[in-house]
Enzyme design. Sequence first.
Site, PDB file in Angstrom:
ATOM      1  N   HIS A 198       0.855  -1.198   0.000  1.00  0.00           N
ATOM      2  CA  HIS A 198       0.000   0.000   0.000  1.00  0.00           C
ATOM      3  C   HIS A 198       0.891   1.249   0.000  1.00  0.00           C
ATOM      4  CE1 HIS A 198      -4.249  -0.759   0.025  1.00  0.00           C
ATOM      5  NE2 HIS A 198      -4.533   0.366   0.641  1.00  0.00           N
ATOM      6  N   GLY A 205      -5.643   1.037  -4.701  1.00  0.00           N
ATOM      7  CA  GLY A 205      -6.462   0.054  -5.394  1.00  0.00           C
ATOM      8  C   GLY A 205      -6.570   0.360  -6.876  1.00  0.00           C
TER       9      GLY A 205
END
Length: 351
Positions: A198, A205
């Site tokens: 991340h 995403g």
Amino acid sequence: MTLKIDSLHITVEILALVSEIDEFKGAWRALGTLAPERLSALRRVATIESIGSSTRIEGSKLTDAEVERLLANLDIKSFESRDEQEVAGYAQVMEMIFAHFDAIDLTENHVTQLHRDLLAFSNKDARHRGAYKTLANNVSAFDSDGKEIGVIFETATPFETPKRMQELIEWTRNALNEQSLHPLLVVAIFTVVFLEIHPFQDGNGRLSRVLTTLLLMRSGYAYVPYTSLESVIENSKEGYYLALRQTKKTIRSPKPNWQPWAVYFLRALQQQKRRLERKIERERLVLGTLPELSLQIVEAIKERGCMTIGEIVNLTGANRNTVKKHLATLVEANHLTQHGTGKGTWYSQGM
């Protein structure tokens, strides 16, 4: 840390999925013999679906029809809502990937540039676009009042992120160059590790799906722009998140469990290519039986995205009442979708 790929067990299902996808990859030249304008229309529909689905997965509320209208006005460069800003950024990055994938190698510089471009219109993200995160961004669960009730998954710390991204990109480049692992499995592992890290404050995403498309196209899967993987994921979100969680929590362990994510990812690619097969078959069988004027109308709307009755009359030179009759038939058969009534009526491709 070196990724422990030896724990990836190549099952009969994985082999069958890889084989089916690669068979389609090899047959794409024969399957993709539709007229250029029809291929262009397929890509436009797939792009709208991809942009809509990928942003809705992250919380956007815009429908595909709203995305389509927004794309028709991208040149305004000013968007009121955050949803619109995210759609505009995603659209421009995807078009760049489709047009220039062969020139965009997987490097940290390109990854950060793509993140910057993805959030180019997002006012809230101006301070951190194109730069690795500086604050923790663990994935948390929230109650109905927006209060955090627990951490679902811990991501890499800001301190760890640069080193982990460097390792991931180096491993991916080497694995693809050396062909030590099938490229579909390399892309699957890259995607899940990227999401486990991340690396950016926001947009991870969406960027993961942009990078998936880039890596697939660079690996020779040239049909990807004509069918939406993001739409497949949106329609199987529970399986998507479950597979991610099952694999992500093991990645830094002595024996990572790659299986849940690898199988989900390959099944999603299988559904993606099967959708395209059905669309091509429909194009061949159904459009080939339409009257000439109806076919002309459908192809014009596919090429332009949307048209009014007046625009169709001007383009075809046909009588207005005749055009209306053909439009009514096409809408009834789901070849086209009618929007609005009266003078404000416009038509787009049927969904």
